[in-house]
Scaffold this active site. Structure first.
Site, short mmCIF file in Angstrom:
data_model
loop_
_atom_site.label_atom_id
_atom_site.label_comp_id
_atom_site.label_asym_id
_atom_site.label_seq_id
_atom_site.Cartn_x
_atom_site.Cartn_y
_atom_site.Cartn_z
N HIS A 34 -22.40 6.83 86.04
CA HIS A 34 -22.19 7.40 84.72
C HIS A 34 -20.68 7.50 84.50
O HIS A 34 -20.07 8.55 84.67
CB HIS A 34 -22.84 8.79 84.59
CG HIS A 34 -22.40 9.48 83.33
ND1 HIS A 34 -22.78 9.04 82.09
CD2 HIS A 34 -21.57 10.52 83.11
CE1 HIS A 34 -22.21 9.80 81.17
NE2 HIS A 34 -21.46 10.71 81.77
N ASP A 44 -26.65 7.58 78.38
CA ASP A 44 -26.16 6.20 78.23
C ASP A 44 -27.31 5.27 77.81
O ASP A 44 -27.14 4.39 76.97
CB ASP A 44 -25.54 5.73 79.55
CG ASP A 44 -24.52 6.73 80.05
OD1 ASP A 44 -23.54 6.97 79.34
OD2 ASP A 44 -24.73 7.31 81.14
#
Ligand code: NAX
Length: 332
Positions: A187, A159
């Site tokens: 996440h 990410d």
């Protein structure tokens, strides 16, 4: 060359596993002077495919690779390992609820926690990639109480790297010239990619990304949702989930943890919360960290405005919910 170290990859017959084993054996995770013995684990049903991976590793004639142990036995897989990259898990299928995904993976991570505690080398460093990554990491910590919590982490570097990529594209600069984004939280799609502390190197020197982009709406809306939804966009395009970028990010995560982050640069890692930034303790949460001599520490003192606060809390709340669900299944 150094003495060989043992690196475990679970789920090694899967997509990310297939991409990462060669990266590790080429030194992208631990450095070009670090020989490795790879331990690869998958479930018994995948034994043939796993053996195929082992055959390909032999065929690649990799100078740093000093051996491959391919097994579907957890105890054998964790035996003496110095580093463990846990990618194996129950995949999310269409229509599957988050609750079901958590139930399946809690059972796997509870069992692997015992293997980790009983078989791994002292001070083994662990990266959990399999989803729900933060909560799987929590289950490992809970069921391997002898393993220091600081040795267990989960992957949010993909990410983080996605956020760097979006800013680089927007500014038309090279991705290596952008640094210090933060991915806060889980996440999952509640993660908060935050560019408010990021900088980019331009021909006029290093400047805040907020100043260079000069579009608050983009930074708060489109940038955030693009990074949050990038995994889904890749699935839509490729009909398969991210794997080369996930494998690459897992290498980045371990390399920076073990060999250190560059001076003046932080990265995002999912770690056991110590209460920094008002994030509740008792969950694995993605924070900005710097690493030195194999130890991570959370970057302190970044300003958190009201917008960031609400996004950060939302993700913490989701992680608290995931934790409650996980405990329900552990106790049944
Ligand atoms: P695959 O389904 O291709 O591979 C998973 C492998 O794990 C399979 O070979 C399966 O047999 C194996 N497995 C299942 N149970 C196991 C067990 N108990 N022990 C050992 N192996 C076991 O999935 P892939 O695309 O490789 O993704 C792997 C995991 O990474 C998934 O959980 C996925 O959601 C997660 N991801 C996490 C990311 C992150 O940034 N944290 C990003 C990429 C990825 O989506």
């Amino acid at each position: 060359l150094k003495q060989p170290v043992k690196v475990l990859v679970t789920g090694a017959a899967g997509q990310i596993g297939y991409a990462i084993v060669a990266m590790i054996a080429r030194g992208l995770m631990l450095g070009p002077d670090q020989p490795v013995v790879l331990h690869v684990l998958d479930i018994p049903r995948m034994a043939d495919a796993l053996n195929g991976v082992r055959m390909e590793l032999v065929d690649a004639a990799l100078p740093l690779l000093r051996g491959v142990v391919a097994t579907s036995d957890e105890a054998e897989a964790f035996q003496g390992v110095n580093f463990a990259v846990l990618i194996g898990g129950w995949p999310r299928k269409d229509g599957m609820e988050r609750k079901d995904l958590i139930a399946k993976n809690v059972a796997i991570y509870k069992s692997q926690a015992s293997a980790l505690q009983q078989q791994a080398a002292p001070n083994c460093k662990v990266l959990v990639v399999a989803n729900p990554a933060n909560t799987n990491a929590l289950m490992l910590k809970e069921f391997a109480p002898a393993v220091p919590a600081k040795n267990i982490t989960c992957l949010t570097r993909l990410d983080h790297n996605r956020a760097l990529g979006q800013i680089a594209e927007r500014l038309g600069v090279h991705v290596a010239d952008v640094r210090n984004v933060v991915v806060w939280g889980n996440h999952s799609s509640t993660q908060f990619p935050d560019a408010s502390h990021a900088t980019a190197r331009t021909e006029h020197g290093e400047k805040p990304v907020t100043e260079l982009v000069a579009d608050e709406k983009w930074l708060r809306e489109e940038f955030v949702s693009t990074v949050q939804q990038r995994g889904a966009a890749v699935i839509k395009a490729r009909k398969q989930s991210s794997s080369l970028s996930a494998a690459s990010a897992a290498c980045d995560h371990m390399r920076d943890w073990i060999l250190g982050t560059p001076k003046g640069t932080w990265v995002s890692m999912g770690v056991y919360s110590d209460g920094s930034y008002g994030v509740p303790e008792g969950i694995f949460y993605s924070f900005p960290v710097t690493c030195e001599k194999g130890e991570w520490s959370i970057v302190q003192g970044l300003h958190v405005d009201d917008f960031a606060r609400s996004k950060m809390d939302l993700s913490a709340n989701e992680l608290n919910e995931e934790r409650s669900m996980a405990y329900e299944f552990v106790n049944t």
